[in-house]
Design an enzyme around this catalytic site. Structure first.
Site, mmCIF file in Angstrom:
data_model
loop_
_atom_site.group_PDB
_atom_site.id
_atom_site.type_symbol
_atom_site.label_atom_id
_atom_site.label_comp_id
_atom_site.label_asym_id
_atom_site.label_seq_id
_atom_site.Cartn_x
_atom_site.Cartn_y
_atom_site.Cartn_z
ATOM 1 N N HIS A 1 -3.344 -17.687 -11.268
ATOM 2 C CA HIS A 1 -2.794 -17.374 -9.956
ATOM 3 C C HIS A 1 -2.444 -15.892 -9.857
ATOM 4 O O HIS A 1 -1.782 -15.339 -10.723
ATOM 5 C CB HIS A 1 -1.556 -18.236 -9.702
ATOM 6 C CG HIS A 1 -1.018 -18.112 -8.317
ATOM 7 N ND1 HIS A 1 0.326 -18.153 -8.060
ATOM 8 C CD2 HIS A 1 -1.638 -17.953 -7.127
ATOM 9 C CE1 HIS A 1 0.521 -18.022 -6.755
ATOM 10 N NE2 HIS A 1 -0.655 -17.896 -6.169
ATOM 11 N N ASP B 1 -20.210 -2.361 -4.279
ATOM 12 C CA ASP B 1 -21.538 -1.772 -4.097
ATOM 13 C C ASP B 1 -21.981 -1.046 -5.361
ATOM 14 O O ASP B 1 -21.223 -0.868 -6.304
ATOM 15 C CB ASP B 1 -21.566 -0.868 -2.863
ATOM 16 C CG ASP B 1 -20.575 0.290 -2.911
ATOM 17 O OD1 ASP B 1 -20.470 0.953 -3.964
ATOM 18 O OD2 ASP B 1 -19.914 0.540 -1.890
ATOM 19 N N HIS C 1 -9.522 3.991 0.533
ATOM 20 C CA HIS C 1 -10.551 3.743 -0.472
ATOM 21 C C HIS C 1 -10.151 4.313 -1.829
ATOM 22 O O HIS C 1 -10.409 3.700 -2.878
ATOM 23 C CB HIS C 1 -11.882 4.342 -0.002
ATOM 24 C CG HIS C 1 -13.039 4.059 -0.898
ATOM 25 N ND1 HIS C 1 -13.482 2.786 -1.165
ATOM 26 C CD2 HIS C 1 -13.852 4.892 -1.589
ATOM 27 C CE1 HIS C 1 -14.516 2.840 -1.985
ATOM 28 N NE2 HIS C 1 -14.762 4.113 -2.260
ATOM 29 N N PHE D 1 -18.569 1.418 1.532
ATOM 30 C CA PHE D 1 -17.297 0.691 1.503
ATOM 31 C C PHE D 1 -17.481 -0.825 1.393
ATOM 32 O O PHE D 1 -16.644 -1.596 1.847
ATOM 33 C CB PHE D 1 -16.417 1.077 2.700
ATOM 34 C CG PHE D 1 -16.181 2.553 2.769
ATOM 35 C CD1 PHE D 1 -15.330 3.173 1.863
ATOM 36 C CD2 PHE D 1 -16.853 3.350 3.692
ATOM 37 C CE1 PHE D 1 -15.146 4.553 1.887
ATOM 38 C CE2 PHE D 1 -16.670 4.719 3.732
ATOM 39 C CZ PHE D 1 -15.810 5.331 2.827
ATOM 40 N N SER D 2 -18.568 -1.246 0.768
ATOM 41 C CA SER D 2 -18.794 -2.675 0.503
ATOM 42 C C SER D 2 -18.142 -3.028 -0.833
ATOM 43 O O SER D 2 -18.816 -3.295 -1.835
ATOM 44 C CB SER D 2 -20.291 -2.979 0.482
ATOM 45 O OG SER D 2 -20.843 -2.855 1.767
ATOM 46 N N ASN D 3 -16.830 -3.010 -0.820
ATOM 47 C CA ASN D 3 -16.034 -3.272 -2.020
ATOM 48 C C ASN D 3 -14.839 -4.127 -1.638
ATOM 49 O O ASN D 3 -14.258 -3.952 -0.568
ATOM 50 C CB ASN D 3 -15.541 -1.952 -2.633
ATOM 51 C CG ASN D 3 -16.687 -1.031 -2.975
ATOM 52 O OD1 ASN D 3 -17.440 -1.288 -3.894
ATOM 53 N ND2 ASN D 3 -16.841 0.041 -2.204
#
Length: 131
Positions: free
Chosen positions: A20, A28, A98, A120-122
């Site tokens: 948990h 990316d 970011h 920014f595909s994170n």
């Protein structure tokens, strides 16, 4: 042979070991990974596998209660943001710069590198509980 959806042995092991509020990141191809953070590199070539395909695969086995995204995704990659929200409806989202998201990778059990080539595909996934 494993029968469930995450068949990558490294990724499956990380998910199975999470408790948990533990963190797992998916990102990316260009995301810098801090020394000491385990990197599971799934990238084969540009766009393969895609960020969203890997995210959906992980979500088939990991209970997620909260996600962390870069503020910049709102303006620099709104299509990816929409896809993330569709994959994770009803999950709390916390946005941060970011630069902070990159620093927080040091707190993750692992970073999963995809072949994604959009900015920014994170994401950082915070695990929940199933009970």
């Amino acid at each position: 042979m494993k029968k469930t959806t995450v068949i990558n042995s490294e990724l499956s092991t990380v998910i199975a070991g999470m408790g948990h509020m533990d963190w797992l990141s998916i990102g990316d191809a260009g995301m810098p990974v801090p020394m000491g953070t385990k990197k599971i590199d799934l990238a084969l070539t540009k766009e393969i596998p895609s960020f969203i395909d890997v995210l959906k695969n992980v979500l088939s086995e990991l209970e997620v209660q909260k996600i962390y995204l870069a503020n910049e995704i709102k303006t620099k990659n709104p299509d990816q943001l929409k896809a993330i929200k569709e994959a994770l409806p009803n999950v709390e989202i916390e946005y941060m710069p970011h630069s902070e998201l990159k620093k927080d990778l040091a707190k993750c059990h692992a970073f999963v590198r995809t072949g994604e080539m959009t900015p920014f595909s994170n994401i950082i996934l915070e695990s929940g509980v199933t009970f």
